[in-house]
Motif scaffolding. Structure first.
Motif, mmCIF file in Angstrom:
data_model
loop_
_atom_site.group_PDB
_atom_site.id
_atom_site.type_symbol
_atom_site.label_atom_id
_atom_site.label_comp_id
_atom_site.label_asym_id
_atom_site.label_seq_id
_atom_site.Cartn_x
_atom_site.Cartn_y
_atom_site.Cartn_z
ATOM 1 N N CYS B 27 38.490 51.930 40.653
ATOM 2 C CA CYS B 27 37.969 50.549 39.889
ATOM 3 C C CYS B 27 38.819 49.437 39.760
ATOM 4 O O CYS B 27 38.273 48.498 39.619
ATOM 5 C CB CYS B 27 37.539 51.190 38.158
ATOM 6 N N LEU B 28 39.927 49.748 40.210
ATOM 7 C CA LEU B 28 40.758 48.729 40.078
ATOM 8 C C LEU B 28 41.744 49.007 41.209
ATOM 9 O O LEU B 28 42.399 50.164 41.489
ATOM 10 C CB LEU B 28 41.519 48.426 38.912
ATOM 11 N N ALA B 29 41.810 48.113 42.528
ATOM 12 C CA ALA B 29 42.714 48.437 43.560
ATOM 13 C C ALA B 29 43.698 47.552 44.009
ATOM 14 O O ALA B 29 43.605 46.289 44.221
ATOM 15 C CB ALA B 29 41.899 48.525 45.043
ATOM 16 N N ASP B 30 44.880 48.084 44.244
ATOM 17 C CA ASP B 30 45.969 47.091 44.459
ATOM 18 C C ASP B 30 46.241 46.015 43.871
ATOM 19 O O ASP B 30 46.450 44.668 44.566
ATOM 20 C CB ASP B 30 45.770 46.940 46.170
ATOM 21 N N LEU B 31 46.196 45.981 42.436
ATOM 22 C CA LEU B 31 46.496 44.536 41.904
ATOM 23 C C LEU B 31 47.877 44.180 41.685
ATOM 24 O O LEU B 31 48.439 44.988 41.101
ATOM 25 C CB LEU B 31 45.594 44.665 40.461
ATOM 26 N N THR B 32 48.287 43.075 42.184
ATOM 27 C CA THR B 32 49.531 42.678 42.015
ATOM 28 C C THR B 32 49.616 41.225 41.056
ATOM 29 O O THR B 32 49.011 40.323 41.657
ATOM 30 C CB THR B 32 50.346 42.416 43.512
ATOM 31 N N GLY B 48 31.792 43.948 35.785
ATOM 32 C CA GLY B 48 32.079 45.262 36.598
ATOM 33 C C GLY B 48 33.291 44.903 37.829
ATOM 34 O O GLY B 48 33.198 45.951 38.617
ATOM 35 N N ALA B 49 33.972 43.942 37.586
ATOM 36 C CA ALA B 49 35.232 43.684 38.573
ATOM 37 C C ALA B 49 36.358 44.515 38.402
ATOM 38 O O ALA B 49 37.338 44.539 38.885
ATOM 39 C CB ALA B 49 35.385 42.208 38.945
ATOM 40 N N GLY B 50 36.507 45.297 37.004
ATOM 41 C CA GLY B 50 37.642 46.195 36.536
ATOM 42 C C GLY B 50 38.489 45.218 35.963
ATOM 43 O O GLY B 50 39.796 45.647 35.634
ATOM 44 N N VAL B 221 41.845 35.905 40.977
ATOM 45 C CA VAL B 221 40.494 36.019 40.979
ATOM 46 C C VAL B 221 40.175 37.438 41.729
ATOM 47 O O VAL B 221 40.842 37.894 42.683
ATOM 48 C CB VAL B 221 40.034 35.270 42.394
ATOM 49 N N LEU B 222 39.443 38.223 40.917
ATOM 50 C CA LEU B 222 39.146 39.571 41.224
ATOM 51 C C LEU B 222 37.883 39.613 41.848
ATOM 52 O O LEU B 222 36.822 39.178 41.443
ATOM 53 C CB LEU B 222 39.188 40.691 40.115
ATOM 54 N N ARG B 223 37.621 40.662 42.877
ATOM 55 C CA ARG B 223 36.372 40.783 43.452
ATOM 56 C C ARG B 223 36.291 42.335 43.625
ATOM 57 O O ARG B 223 36.916 43.062 44.639
ATOM 58 C CB ARG B 223 36.153 40.112 44.579
ATOM 59 N N ASP B 224 35.358 43.126 43.022
ATOM 60 C CA ASP B 224 35.266 44.472 43.039
ATOM 61 C C ASP B 224 36.566 45.267 42.873
ATOM 62 O O ASP B 224 36.642 46.199 43.629
ATOM 63 C CB ASP B 224 34.355 44.928 44.506
ATOM 64 N N GLY B 225 36.939 44.787 42.011
ATOM 65 C CA GLY B 225 38.348 45.604 41.525
ATOM 66 C C GLY B 225 39.532 45.223 42.241
ATOM 67 O O GLY B 225 40.631 45.651 42.357
ATOM 68 N N ALA B 226 39.245 44.505 43.288
ATOM 69 C CA ALA B 226 40.542 43.842 44.279
ATOM 70 C C ALA B 226 40.771 42.821 44.043
ATOM 71 O O ALA B 226 39.954 41.856 43.818
ATOM 72 C CB ALA B 226 40.355 44.330 45.726
ATOM 73 N N LEU B 227 42.182 42.361 44.391
ATOM 74 C CA LEU B 227 42.691 40.994 43.889
ATOM 75 C C LEU B 227 42.377 40.295 45.341
ATOM 76 O O LEU B 227 42.570 40.558 46.491
ATOM 77 C CB LEU B 227 44.220 40.836 43.637
#
Lengths: 335, 262
Positions: B27-32, B48-50, B221-227
């Motif tokens: 749901c959330l990928a590699d957010l830094t 829904g972007a997490g 800015v997040l898109r589909d759970g990724a930064l």
């Protein structure tokens, strides 16, 4: 007319209709039952009484008249406060019920209170430690007991504590040979323990399961999560938010379960030969004591119906979200 | 100094697929993301972007079936379950999304009092509660209000007051302007900006890009759970978003006030 007077008026009207309906059905059932009041009244003396005398008794009691006339006669007496004569106890029905209610009130009132307090506490504990050993024990206890008949529990208790261990008396509300009025408070309490336990056990499991389910919903709610985000401990969330929010539904269930409590008391009192309203009901049924049986049926109807109405009213009065001055408050529960 | 430092945070939910197989749904990928004191960072993404998961992950409030990878550090110290339990409310405060986060059966005053107890404030008085409300433009009368009588904007202010009671170092606001009219939304962003100006770190999770750009220092800015990118807010304002990453630029230019030039 304000919304509340209308509410009370409609509730009273509904109660009157309900009582009338129960009167008709109960009377019809009594008439259809195979127990003949004259035979039941005579008991072993039946051998000494001929058909002429039987017809005389029947005529004296008005049994020779059409059923509708009998019903209207009974109903008009009822309205004027005359509930008739109980052949079983050889006393006016009102006197019998009066003395029985006093004995049952202690039993049922305490059982009601205990099942509320203990059941609610167990439910709160189980939900707070959901999935833990505490929760498991409470759940197993509640499921097993919720599916166990009261009379069976009562017999087990009697066998264990009265017969095998000898801690509690085998029967009655007072030592044998004493009238309940002559017994000391301690003696009466001693006789009350087992019926009380038997009757409470069932109520406890129901309230516990209901509270647990409600609490789990609350503990997963947004405001419980927010409380945790504020640094609240699990116990803090469970007591400040969980228990407070679960209390209202629990009280409502408690009031709505008065009917089951009465049903349970009939069985428990019978097993322990406790001279309350429950054992009087069975006596009246077995002995064909129609006036007593009908009076008890009417009384129970009133009792359960008032309990349900209290539950409904509590729901709106105790919830700050429902504005009592508005129509919506009562539309919520219906008139 | 960096207050909050999130490194390659991944949140997934473990679900059973059939009886035995388990699948992890990312749901959330590699957010830094780094947040410094005095800085307001907006976390922007479509529904829904997490975004909301980020707040719950930092506060350690994710449900048990969530699988968290990566690291979250607060003042250089890794936030594990016991550490975050100690910091919640006291050092890191949450301003939640909606009215449903207030207990329906307790007055605003009581809930502020409870929050004060939870952060260990001794001798918290009625005056202190009133002061907390006043700071966000609510008067004393609100102490006796029940949550259902509050509007969305009032509820947000009450939750800001509750957050301020613990005097936290980091404030995370989850969609603080959802359902608010532009005037109230601007005020709420102003209050959050105030926290940052007081030297606290602020993370605003929002899908209101224009409002976020107007008051935040940086926008992630997040898109589909990724930064996708972390941009300086000022970059958006310069020449219609020149110098932005393509996705951020497309979002910015798609706003109504920029004539929907998607």
């Amino acid at each position: 007319m304000t919304i509340w007077t209308r509410f009370v008026a409609i509730r009273f009207l509904r109660l009157a209709l309900l009582l009338a309906g129960v009167a008709v059905v109960a009377f019809a059932l009594a008439k259809l039952s195979p127990v003949d009041p004259v035979t039941a009244y005579l008991g072993p003396n039946i051998a000494k009484v001929g058909p002429e005398q039987r017809a005389l008794i029947a005529a004296r009691w008005g049994l020779d008249q059409p059923v509708t006339v009998q019903f209207l006669h009974w109903l008009s007496n009822l309205v004027s406060g005359d509930f008739g004569w109980s052949a079983t106890y050889n006393a006016p029905v009102t006197a019998v019920i009066g003395s029985r209610v006093a004995a049952s009130a202690a039993l049922m009132g305490l059982a009601w209170l205990l099942s509320g307090v203990i059941g609610f506490s167990l439910g709160v504990i189980a939900a707070t430690f959901q999935g833990g050993w505490c929760d498991r024990i409470i759940r197993v206890y509640a499921y097993v007991l919720a599916s166990t008949p009261t009379f069976w529990i009562a017999i087990l208790l009697l066998m264990g504590f009265s017969v095998a261990l000898g801690w509690t008396p085998v029967c009655c509300a007072a030592p044998i040979g004493l009238l309940p009025g002559e017994a000391t408070l301690l003696q009466r309490l001693h006789h009350l323990i087992l019926p009380l336990v038997a009757l409470s056990i069932l109520g406890i499991s129901q309230i516990a399961l209901h509270t647990r389910a409600k609490m789990i919903d609350i503990l997963e709610s947004d405001f419980a999560t927010y409380a945790r985000a504020q640094g609240a401990s699990r116990l803090d969330v469970a007591l400040r938010h969980g228990a407070r929010n679960a209390a209202l539904p629990a009280i409502t269930v408690l009031f709505a379960s008065l009917g089951e409590l009465f049903g349970g008391s009939i069985l428990a009192e019978q097993v322990f030969a406790y001279p309350g309203l429950g054992s009087a009901t069975i006596e009246a049924g077995v002995r064909g004591d129609v006036p007593l049986l009908l009076a008890i049926a009417m009384g129970t109807t009133l009792f359960v119906s008032v309990g349900n109405t209290i539950a409904d009213i509590l729901y709106v009065v105790a919830d700050p979200r429902i504005d009592l001055a508005s129509d919506a408050a009562l539309r919520e529960i219906g008139p | 100094m960096t207050l909050l430092s999130v490194d390659r945070l991944t949140v997934a939910f473990r679900r059973y697929s059939g009886l035995i197989d388990r699948v992890d749904i990312d749901c959330l990928a590699d957010l830094t993301l780094d947040v410094a004191r005095g800085e307001m960072v907006a976390l922007f993404g479509a529904s829904g972007a997490g975004k909301s998961l980020f707040a719950h992950a930092v506060l350690g409030l994710l449900p048990p079936n969530a699988v968290v990878n990566g690291s979250i550090r607060f003042e250089g110290e890794r936030l594990d379950a016991s550490r975050i339990a100690h910091l919640r409310g006291r050092r890191i405060a949450l301003v939640p999304q909606s009215l449903s986060h207030l207990d329906p059966l307790a007055t605003v005053g009581r809930q502020i009092g409870w929050a004060a107890k939870r952060v260990g404030r001794k001798g918290f008085t009625r005056e202190d509660a009133v002061a907390a409300l006043n700071r966000f433009g609510l008067d004393e009368l609100f102490l006796e209000s029940y949550p259902h009588t509050l509007s969305g904007g009032m509820a947000r202010r009450v939750m800001l007051a509750i957050a301020s009671v613990g005097d936290p170092d980091l404030v995370i606001a989850d969609e603080p302007t959802n359902g608010l009219d532009p005037v109230n939304a601007e005020k709420v962003f102003g209050f959050l900006r105030g926290f940052a100006d007081d030297g606290k770190g602020v993370v605003v999770i929002s899908h209101d890009l224009a409002a976020a750009v107007a008051s935040a220092d940086r926008v992630a800015v997040l898109r589909d759970g990724a930064l996708v990118a972390t941009e300086q807010a000022a970059t958006f304002m310069r020449n219609g978003g020149e110098g932005l990453t393509p996705y951020a630029r497309a979002l910015w230019r798609a706003l109504p006030q920029h004539e929907f030039r998607a």
